[in-house]
Design an enzyme around this catalytic site. Sequence first.
Site, PDB file in Angstrom:
ATOM      1  CE  LYS A  17     -12.930 -32.007  11.018  1.00  0.00           C
ATOM      2  NZ  LYS A  17     -12.541 -31.160  12.162  1.00  0.00           N
ATOM      3  NE  ARG A  89     -18.224 -30.070   9.691  1.00  0.00           N
ATOM      4  CZ  ARG A  89     -17.061 -29.493   9.940  1.00  0.00           C
ATOM      5  NH1 ARG A  89     -16.860 -28.888  11.066  1.00  0.00           N
ATOM      6  NH2 ARG A  89     -16.108 -29.496   9.045  1.00  0.00           N
ATOM      7  NE  ARG A 126      -6.234 -23.935  10.908  1.00  0.00           N
ATOM      8  CZ  ARG A 126      -7.308 -24.717  10.908  1.00  0.00           C
ATOM      9  NH1 ARG A 126      -7.228 -25.945  10.448  1.00  0.00           N
ATOM     10  NH2 ARG A 126      -8.450 -24.280  11.380  1.00  0.00           N
ATOM     11  NE  ARG A 158     -10.045 -22.659   8.633  1.00  0.00           N
ATOM     12  CZ  ARG A 158     -10.388 -23.932   8.770  1.00  0.00           C
ATOM     13  NH1 ARG A 158      -9.638 -24.882   8.232  1.00  0.00           N
ATOM     14  NH2 ARG A 158     -11.462 -24.284   9.436  1.00  0.00           N
ATOM     15  NE  ARG A 169     -13.829 -23.637  13.463  1.00  0.00           N
ATOM     16  CZ  ARG A 169     -12.499 -23.465  13.390  1.00  0.00           C
ATOM     17  NH1 ARG A 169     -11.936 -22.350  13.833  1.00  0.00           N
ATOM     18  NH2 ARG A 169     -11.741 -24.409  12.889  1.00  0.00           N
TER      19      ARG A 169
HETATM   20  P1  AP5 Z   1      -6.118 -29.780  10.773  1.00  0.00           P
HETATM   21  O1  AP5 Z   1      -5.646 -31.036  10.162  1.00  0.00           O
HETATM   22  O2  AP5 Z   1      -6.318 -28.594   9.914  1.00  0.00           O
HETATM   23  O3  AP5 Z   1      -7.419 -30.069  11.666  1.00  0.00           O
HETATM   24  P2  AP5 Z   1      -8.943 -30.128  11.262  1.00  0.00           P
HETATM   25  O4  AP5 Z   1      -9.595 -31.093  12.168  1.00  0.00           O
HETATM   26  O5  AP5 Z   1      -9.077 -30.332   9.792  1.00  0.00           O
HETATM   27  O6  AP5 Z   1      -9.377 -28.660  11.682  1.00  0.00           O
HETATM   28  P3  AP5 Z   1     -10.334 -27.644  10.939  1.00  0.00           P
HETATM   29  O7  AP5 Z   1     -10.162 -26.340  11.645  1.00  0.00           O
HETATM   30  O8  AP5 Z   1     -10.133 -27.663   9.449  1.00  0.00           O
HETATM   31  O9  AP5 Z   1     -11.716 -28.262  11.268  1.00  0.00           O
HETATM   32  P4  AP5 Z   1     -13.097 -27.583  11.175  1.00  0.00           P
HETATM   33  O10 AP5 Z   1     -14.023 -28.698  11.316  1.00  0.00           O
HETATM   34  O11 AP5 Z   1     -13.273 -26.463  12.117  1.00  0.00           O
HETATM   35  O12 AP5 Z   1     -13.073 -26.840   9.756  1.00  0.00           O
HETATM   36  P5  AP5 Z   1     -13.543 -27.242   8.310  1.00  0.00           P
HETATM   37  O13 AP5 Z   1     -12.626 -26.616   7.366  1.00  0.00           O
HETATM   38  O14 AP5 Z   1     -13.820 -28.683   8.202  1.00  0.00           O
HETATM   39  O15 AP5 Z   1      -5.090 -29.398  11.950  1.00  0.00           O
HETATM   40  C1  AP5 Z   1      -5.276 -28.194  12.684  1.00  0.00           C
HETATM   41  C2  AP5 Z   1      -3.893 -27.607  13.014  1.00  0.00           C
HETATM   42  O16 AP5 Z   1      -3.204 -28.540  13.850  1.00  0.00           O
HETATM   43  C3  AP5 Z   1      -2.996 -27.388  11.790  1.00  0.00           C
HETATM   44  O17 AP5 Z   1      -2.208 -26.270  11.993  1.00  0.00           O
HETATM   45  C4  AP5 Z   1      -2.140 -28.660  11.738  1.00  0.00           C
HETATM   46  O18 AP5 Z   1      -0.920 -28.443  11.126  1.00  0.00           O
HETATM   47  C5  AP5 Z   1      -1.998 -28.969  13.217  1.00  0.00           C
HETATM   48  N1  AP5 Z   1      -1.884 -30.405  13.495  1.00  0.00           N
HETATM   49  C6  AP5 Z   1      -2.495 -31.451  12.860  1.00  0.00           C
HETATM   50  N2  AP5 Z   1      -2.151 -32.625  13.428  1.00  0.00           N
HETATM   51  C7  AP5 Z   1      -1.311 -32.302  14.454  1.00  0.00           C
HETATM   52  C8  AP5 Z   1      -0.642 -33.086  15.438  1.00  0.00           C
HETATM   53  N3  AP5 Z   1      -0.753 -34.428  15.474  1.00  0.00           N
HETATM   54  N4  AP5 Z   1       0.115 -32.442  16.351  1.00  0.00           N
HETATM   55  C9  AP5 Z   1       0.243 -31.078  16.332  1.00  0.00           C
HETATM   56  N5  AP5 Z   1      -0.372 -30.286  15.434  1.00  0.00           N
HETATM   57  C10 AP5 Z   1      -1.160 -30.899  14.508  1.00  0.00           C
HETATM   58  O19 AP5 Z   1     -14.961 -26.493   8.221  1.00  0.00           O
HETATM   59  C11 AP5 Z   1     -14.990 -25.074   8.197  1.00  0.00           C
HETATM   60  C12 AP5 Z   1     -16.419 -24.588   8.248  1.00  0.00           C
HETATM   61  O20 AP5 Z   1     -17.128 -25.017   7.071  1.00  0.00           O
HETATM   62  C13 AP5 Z   1     -17.278 -25.067   9.413  1.00  0.00           C
HETATM   63  O21 AP5 Z   1     -17.054 -24.342  10.604  1.00  0.00           O
HETATM   64  C14 AP5 Z   1     -18.674 -24.820   8.849  1.00  0.00           C
HETATM   65  O22 AP5 Z   1     -18.982 -23.457   8.853  1.00  0.00           O
HETATM   66  C15 AP5 Z   1     -18.502 -25.266   7.400  1.00  0.00           C
HETATM   67  N6  AP5 Z   1     -18.770 -26.691   7.244  1.00  0.00           N
HETATM   68  C16 AP5 Z   1     -17.888 -27.646   6.825  1.00  0.00           C
HETATM   69  N7  AP5 Z   1     -18.465 -28.855   6.802  1.00  0.00           N
HETATM   70  C17 AP5 Z   1     -19.747 -28.676   7.229  1.00  0.00           C
HETATM   71  C18 AP5 Z   1     -20.832 -29.553   7.454  1.00  0.00           C
HETATM   72  N8  AP5 Z   1     -20.724 -30.862   7.229  1.00  0.00           N
HETATM   73  N9  AP5 Z   1     -22.001 -29.027   7.913  1.00  0.00           N
HETATM   74  C19 AP5 Z   1     -22.127 -27.694   8.119  1.00  0.00           C
HETATM   75  N10 AP5 Z   1     -21.130 -26.805   7.943  1.00  0.00           N
HETATM   76  C20 AP5 Z   1     -19.943 -27.282   7.502  1.00  0.00           C
HETATM   77 MG    MG Z   2      -9.809 -29.198   8.183  1.00  0.00          MG
END
Ligand code: AP5
Ligand code: MG
Length: 227
Positions: A17, A89, A126, A158, A169
């Site tokens: 994402k 979400r 990561r 992280r 998650r």
């Molecule tokens: P990356 O692009 O970072 O993937 P991502 O989907 O953004 O993963 P996240 O871990 O950030 O998602 P998340 O939803 O758990 O966390 P968020 O920060 O939103 O890619 C991941 C890895 O893969 C990287 O190393 C990248 O380089 C690699 N990669 C990417 N594309 C690739 C490809 N094509 N091939 C190979 N490798 C690849 O949220 C964190 C926390 O915040 C949540 O757990 C929650 O506690 C809170 N939170 C956030 N939003 C909400 C909400 N709306 N409601 C409630 N709590 C929330």
């Molecule tokens: Mg992310």
Amino acid sequence: MSAPTRLLVLGRQGSGKGTQSCRLAKALGLTHVSTGDLFRREVARGSALGRTVSTYIDKGALVPDDVVIEVVMNQTADLAGWVLDGFPRTVAQGQALVNALGDNGIDLAVELEVPVHQVVRRLSLRRVCDGCGATSVAPTDDDDIRLCNACGGSVARRPDDTVEAIELRLSNYDRMTGPLLIWLDSLGLLVTVDGTGTADEVFDRLHAVIAERLLIGDEIADAPTTG
Ligand code: AP5
Ligand code: MG
């Protein structure tokens, strides 16, 4: 003047994402709003919001709907167009967004589809720099702290990329975000895109889908596919 473009990027944790939302925002001249990045910045600042959310995000739990909804409404209120990464979400968050924007307020919701075993591998490898925020891929799962080549900061896992937090998650994605996907689909807003392959390949698929649905092909076609 045409209406601002508003895109949602959904997908399992680690599905790409952040990687793809950043590219899309650059390509389309939109603002990338990541709730996860925003919360992590507040945690690093030690603000009241950061203290509230850190107990949830470090263990991989969802931040309560009312907190997230208020933050996103404030962040997006003055923006012309955006790519929302990680919000909504839950169905409650989706309904709050539709209520605030009106029936035609969201142009498209894209779900990046990546199998569980692949996202678990991506997350376990990561590493993120605490100085410049750059993301990198470790050669092995047990490769932990090192220094960032770009800024000399500390490159580490992280806090929510531990085995236990990843498990929570991913189960929350099925339990809480699964119903949201069904709801968005019932509104005719959802498209699912294969998120496997290289980041360039995924971006090209996103490009094709968004260009077809929103008829804005030229803007994306001219955009670089790296970054
Ligand atoms: P990356 O692009 O970072 O993937 P991502 O989907 O953004 O993963 P996240 O871990 O950030 O998602 P998340 O939803 O758990 O966390 P968020 O920060 O939103 O890619 C991941 C890895 O893969 C990287 O190393 C990248 O380089 C690699 N990669 C990417 N594309 C690739 C490809 N094509 N091939 C190979 N490798 C690849 O949220 C964190 C926390 O915040 C949540 O757990 C929650 O506690 C809170 N939170 C956030 N939003 C909400 C909400 N709306 N409601 C409630 N709590 C929330
Ligand atoms: Mg992310």
